[in-house]
Structure formats: C-alpha cells, structure tokens
Scaffold this motif. Sequence first.
Motif, PDB file in Angstrom:
ATOM      1  N   LEU A  59     -15.850  -4.269 -27.863  1.00  0.00           N
ATOM      2  CA  LEU A  59     -14.458  -3.861 -28.089  1.00  0.00           C
ATOM      3  C   LEU A  59     -14.102  -3.762 -29.567  1.00  0.00           C
ATOM      4  O   LEU A  59     -13.442  -2.819 -29.985  1.00  0.00           O
ATOM      5  N   GLN A  60     -14.470  -4.759 -30.326  1.00  0.00           N
ATOM      6  CA  GLN A  60     -14.180  -4.718 -31.766  1.00  0.00           C
ATOM      7  C   GLN A  60     -15.488  -4.914 -32.530  1.00  0.00           C
ATOM      8  O   GLN A  60     -16.330  -5.716 -32.118  1.00  0.00           O
ATOM      9  N   ASN A  61     -15.545  -4.200 -33.620  1.00  0.00           N
ATOM     10  CA  ASN A  61     -16.753  -4.226 -34.440  1.00  0.00           C
ATOM     11  C   ASN A  61     -17.245  -5.626 -34.770  1.00  0.00           C
ATOM     12  O   ASN A  61     -18.444  -5.895 -34.793  1.00  0.00           O
ATOM     13  N   GLU A  62     -16.281  -6.539 -35.000  1.00  0.00           N
ATOM     14  CA  GLU A  62     -16.661  -7.892 -35.415  1.00  0.00           C
ATOM     15  C   GLU A  62     -17.435  -8.650 -34.335  1.00  0.00           C
ATOM     16  O   GLU A  62     -18.009  -9.699 -34.604  1.00  0.00           O
ATOM     17  N   HIS A  63     -17.423  -8.136 -33.096  1.00  0.00           N
ATOM     18  CA  HIS A  63     -18.136  -8.844 -32.022  1.00  0.00           C
ATOM     19  C   HIS A  63     -19.551  -8.314 -31.776  1.00  0.00           C
ATOM     20  O   HIS A  63     -20.207  -8.704 -30.816  1.00  0.00           O
ATOM     21  N   THR A  64     -19.980  -7.419 -32.647  1.00  0.00           N
ATOM     22  CA  THR A  64     -21.321  -6.845 -32.464  1.00  0.00           C
ATOM     23  C   THR A  64     -22.402  -7.930 -32.476  1.00  0.00           C
ATOM     24  O   THR A  64     -23.322  -7.921 -31.650  1.00  0.00           O
ATOM     25  N   GLY A  65     -22.250  -8.880 -33.398  1.00  0.00           N
ATOM     26  CA  GLY A  65     -23.236  -9.975 -33.482  1.00  0.00           C
ATOM     27  C   GLY A  65     -23.275 -10.769 -32.197  1.00  0.00           C
ATOM     28  O   GLY A  65     -24.359 -11.056 -31.651  1.00  0.00           O
ATOM     29  N   ALA A  66     -22.084 -11.089 -31.652  1.00  0.00           N
ATOM     30  CA  ALA A  66     -22.015 -11.839 -30.394  1.00  0.00           C
ATOM     31  C   ALA A  66     -22.652 -11.039 -29.266  1.00  0.00           C
ATOM     32  O   ALA A  66     -23.332 -11.593 -28.391  1.00  0.00           O
ATOM     33  N   ALA A  67     -22.436  -9.712 -29.303  1.00  0.00           N
ATOM     34  CA  ALA A  67     -23.018  -8.841 -28.264  1.00  0.00           C
ATOM     35  C   ALA A  67     -24.541  -8.873 -28.328  1.00  0.00           C
ATOM     36  O   ALA A  67     -25.224  -8.939 -27.301  1.00  0.00           O
ATOM     37  N   GLN A  68     -25.053  -8.854 -29.555  1.00  0.00           N
ATOM     38  CA  GLN A  68     -26.518  -8.891 -29.701  1.00  0.00           C
ATOM     39  C   GLN A  68     -27.102 -10.207 -29.201  1.00  0.00           C
ATOM     40  O   GLN A  68     -28.130 -10.234 -28.541  1.00  0.00           O
ATOM     41  N   THR A  69     -26.379 -11.311 -29.523  1.00  0.00           N
ATOM     42  CA  THR A  69     -26.850 -12.624 -29.068  1.00  0.00           C
ATOM     43  C   THR A  69     -26.834 -12.700 -27.545  1.00  0.00           C
ATOM     44  O   THR A  69     -27.791 -13.156 -26.908  1.00  0.00           O
ATOM     45  N   LEU A  70     -25.723 -12.226 -26.963  1.00  0.00           N
ATOM     46  CA  LEU A  70     -25.612 -12.238 -25.502  1.00  0.00           C
ATOM     47  C   LEU A  70     -26.720 -11.370 -24.876  1.00  0.00           C
ATOM     48  O   LEU A  70     -27.374 -11.771 -23.910  1.00  0.00           O
ATOM     49  N   ALA A  71     -26.920 -10.198 -25.475  1.00  0.00           N
ATOM     50  CA  ALA A  71     -27.949  -9.283 -24.949  1.00  0.00           C
ATOM     51  C   ALA A  71     -29.312  -9.973 -24.943  1.00  0.00           C
ATOM     52  O   ALA A  71     -30.075  -9.887 -23.958  1.00  0.00           O
ATOM     53  N   GLU A  72     -29.609 -10.679 -26.018  1.00  0.00           N
ATOM     54  CA  GLU A  72     -30.912 -11.340 -26.129  1.00  0.00           C
ATOM     55  C   GLU A  72     -31.071 -12.407 -25.039  1.00  0.00           C
ATOM     56  O   GLU A  72     -32.131 -12.524 -24.422  1.00  0.00           O
ATOM     57  N   LYS A  73     -29.994 -13.155 -24.777  1.00  0.00           N
ATOM     58  CA  LYS A  73     -30.015 -14.185 -23.715  1.00  0.00           C
ATOM     59  C   LYS A  73     -30.262 -13.531 -22.354  1.00  0.00           C
ATOM     60  O   LYS A  73     -31.014 -14.039 -21.526  1.00  0.00           O
ATOM     61  N   LEU A  74     -29.600 -12.412 -22.146  1.00  0.00           N
ATOM     62  CA  LEU A  74     -29.742 -11.738 -20.846  1.00  0.00           C
ATOM     63  C   LEU A  74     -31.131 -11.112 -20.690  1.00  0.00           C
ATOM     64  O   LEU A  74     -31.688 -11.066 -19.604  1.00  0.00           O
ATOM     65  N   ARG A  75     -31.691 -10.678 -21.806  1.00  0.00           N
ATOM     66  CA  ARG A  75     -33.066 -10.148 -21.757  1.00  0.00           C
ATOM     67  C   ARG A  75     -34.032 -11.253 -21.367  1.00  0.00           C
ATOM     68  O   ARG A  75     -35.010 -11.009 -20.652  1.00  0.00           O
ATOM     69  N   GLU A  76     -33.728 -12.479 -21.828  1.00  0.00           N
ATOM     70  CA  GLU A  76     -34.585 -13.613 -21.444  1.00  0.00           C
ATOM     71  C   GLU A  76     -34.526 -13.851 -19.945  1.00  0.00           C
ATOM     72  O   GLU A  76     -35.458 -14.380 -19.354  1.00  0.00           O
ATOM     73  N   GLN A  77     -33.421 -13.465 -19.320  1.00  0.00           N
ATOM     74  CA  GLN A  77     -33.324 -13.589 -17.851  1.00  0.00           C
ATOM     75  C   GLN A  77     -34.095 -12.475 -17.152  1.00  0.00           C
ATOM     76  O   GLN A  77     -34.169 -12.437 -15.923  1.00  0.00           O
TER      77      GLN A  77
END
Length: 412
Positions: A326-344
Amino acid sequence: MAGKDKLSTDPYKGVRDFYPREMFVQNYIFDTMREVAERYGYLEYSASILEPTELYEAKTGEEIVEEQTYTFMDRGGRSVTLRPEMTPSVARMVAAKRRELSFPLRLYSIPNAFRYERPQRGRLREHWQLNCDIFGVAGIEADVEIILLASQIMQAFGAKERDFEIRVNNRRALGEAFSSLGLSEERAKELRVLIDKKDKIDDFNVRAEAILGKPLDPSIFNWSGFEELQNALSDAGVKNVVHNPELVRGFDYYTGTVFEVFDISPENNRSLFGGGRYDNLLDIFGQESLPAVGFGMGDVTMRDFLETHKLLPEYVPTTDLYICVLQNEHTGAAQTLAEKLREQGLNVAVDYSARKIGEQIKAADKQGIRFVLCLGADEVASKKYKVKNLKTGEETELDESGVGDFIWSQEI
Ligand code: HAM
C-alpha cells in the motif's frame, strides 16, 4: 524509412517464443510424456544439438539431408548440422558405449530439432520431440511395447482410443513388394517417395503407372505379419491399430515395423507422430547390427491435437501469491513477509510499483495469480493478513503462519 535500423521483435521464421502461458502448456506436455516414459522403465538421456553433418548422410534420407537441415561450417572448417531428429544421435551414443550399457536398453529424451521446412500448421522449423527407443530386442515384443507406450501417452493426455488411429506397415514387406515389381533402385525410390506422399497427390495412380509402366496392383502390399502384431497389441489393450500399406515414413534407416499415430477427427485429420524399427543403424559406426525400435512424438502436433480435442489444461501460474504494497515505506516489511512465506513453500512475488492498489491487484490477475495479500500500516501493526482469492473474491484473515496451509487447502 524511420524504423529502418530498428530490429524486429519477431522470432526467426518458423521458431517460437514461449511466454509463461505457452511455457505452461509446453511443460504440461513434457511432464506428461516424461511420466509415462518413466513408468515403462525408460531412462532419460540428452545430447548436444550440434552433430557432424556426416552423421545424417548415410541413412537419414535425401529430402531431409539435402533440403531440410541447417548445416554450416565451423571456424575450423568442419561441417556441422543442427540435429533434424534424435535417432542418429542416440544410435551414436549407444554405439559409443555398447559394451558398458546393458540391454534391453530403454532410453527417452525430449530434444528440440531443426528442419528447414515451410512453416505451416503442425510443421515448424524448430520443434521438440519425445524420443522413446528400445535397443537389443529383435522380437515383436519390442514393437508391441513401443506402440503400447505411444498409445498410453495419448491416453495420459486424455485422448480416447476413438480419437486416434495407429497405422502400421512393415518396411520389409514393402521391400518385398517392390522387388516383386522388378524395379531398378532408382525407380523403386521414386515410387517410394510417391507412395509416401500419396495423400497429398491427386493423380497418384497416373504417376505410379508412369513409373511402373503398368497400373499398380494394390494386393502386392499385403503384409503377412500384420495380424500377429495386431493380436499382440490387442492383447495389450491397444485396439485401434490398422494396416496402412501406403505408410512408408521418410527415413532410410527403418527396417521393419513402421507406424504413425493419426488424429481421426475431421478438424485435425493428420499424422501426429510416428516411428519404427531400425535394426541396422549402428552399421554406420562400423558395428554389428543392434535391433532397435522407437518413435518421435512432436510437441507441435501434440499441442494441436490437445487444442482440437479440448484437452489442454487451464493455465495456473507457478506463483501462488502476490503481495501488493500500500505505501512505499512498507516494501521492506513486504519483502520480509514474502521470505517467511517462501519458507513455508509458497511461491511469492512482491509488487514494488507503489501504484494504486487496484492496479497492483489487476497486475496479479492478469498473470493469472490466484491469491493476493495487501500490506499496509494496519497489517504491519497487527500482523494479521487478508488473503484474497481473486477467482471467488473471498477474503480470509490469517496469521503469517497460517497463510501456507490456507493456500494449499484452496488450491486442491
Ligand atoms: P519423424 O516422423 O520425422 O520421425 O518425426 C517424428 C515426429 O516429430 C513427427 O511425427 C512430428 O510429430 C514431429 N515433427 C517432425 N518434424 C516436425 C516439424 N518440422 N515441425 C513440427 N513437428 C515435427 C523421426 O524424427 C524419427 N527420428 C522418430 C524415431 C525415433 N524413429 C525411431 N525412433
């Protein structure tokens, strides 16, 4: 002209680009072929696309070698050919390691092959071809196994026996018929080429008579071994086999059974693929003969068949989930979340565009991705994520640890 120095984006004539949706179909075709070949005990091999030109000169057949190969000189002055088919390569490989290999040897490969042909439906300049070959069995069991395997692959694609027909003939019987005509080698060859093209020629009888000096008597093509093969195949469950006395197949190396699988629907009435027995191909390497039977099944004709018979699977991208930010500042959080989900075990893509959320979702939908997760300040704070199924529009709120299981349960 303004665009004169601009390069065309078209691929080279007669070859294809595979964007993800085409690649999906290609992979589906290859996976299905592979699965059945392996079920019958065939082992995968591969070889280079480049071969010395002389490999094809001895036994491939004039039309292919002289008119259809891509041949060039390398920088060392050697003549090199892009393989037009796989059989000479596999024969070469078997000949090279004959003493180390154990027989019966069952091999398969899905190589691409190049032929300089006029591109048209079912024929291109580059195609992929499943090759299944069995070496070391002189008896009819190998012919039966190869034809059964071909039929089982058709069925694995969802084809019914009534959708296709397996036309068989025998090169030896054909040879005997030819000798009974007492033709010179040259005339016999002319007649063989003519018979091979019979379906495409209107004045076949006239031309055959011109070669023979008398009308062609069709009874000379009777093949006494056909019933034995037909019965053995019928016992194996393959009932759609017919004798086609005009079936020649273009290669000079065939020595016995030859066969071709035909689509018999009126919309796509054509040969899909074929093969046969070639017991003497290892001769070209100065070796003792080794019995061999096999076939080549092309991806182009198979795709047309599946399309005609509505057997193509619906496209499903390999990406499971698309994270919209939603906001540019959350890109880092999105990447971290994505990485966690990839681990699943999920396949996850992140949108970095900072576009309106609707546009990000549209981008996911356009790619056919089933699920999106929109990440903004609320989600980052609460660690609760809404996963939306783009097919049903349904939204489900989940913890990070529940996303994988949820998506798996939905995809089944
Ligand atoms: P082939 O009949 O020349 O046989 O090719 C086998 C199949 O490959 C064809 O029936 C068709 O499905 C596909 N194919 C061939 N040429 C093209 C093309 N230009 N465009 C699209 N598809 C094509 C052989 O190549 C033998 N080496 C097969 C074999 C293996 N025999 C014994 N073992």
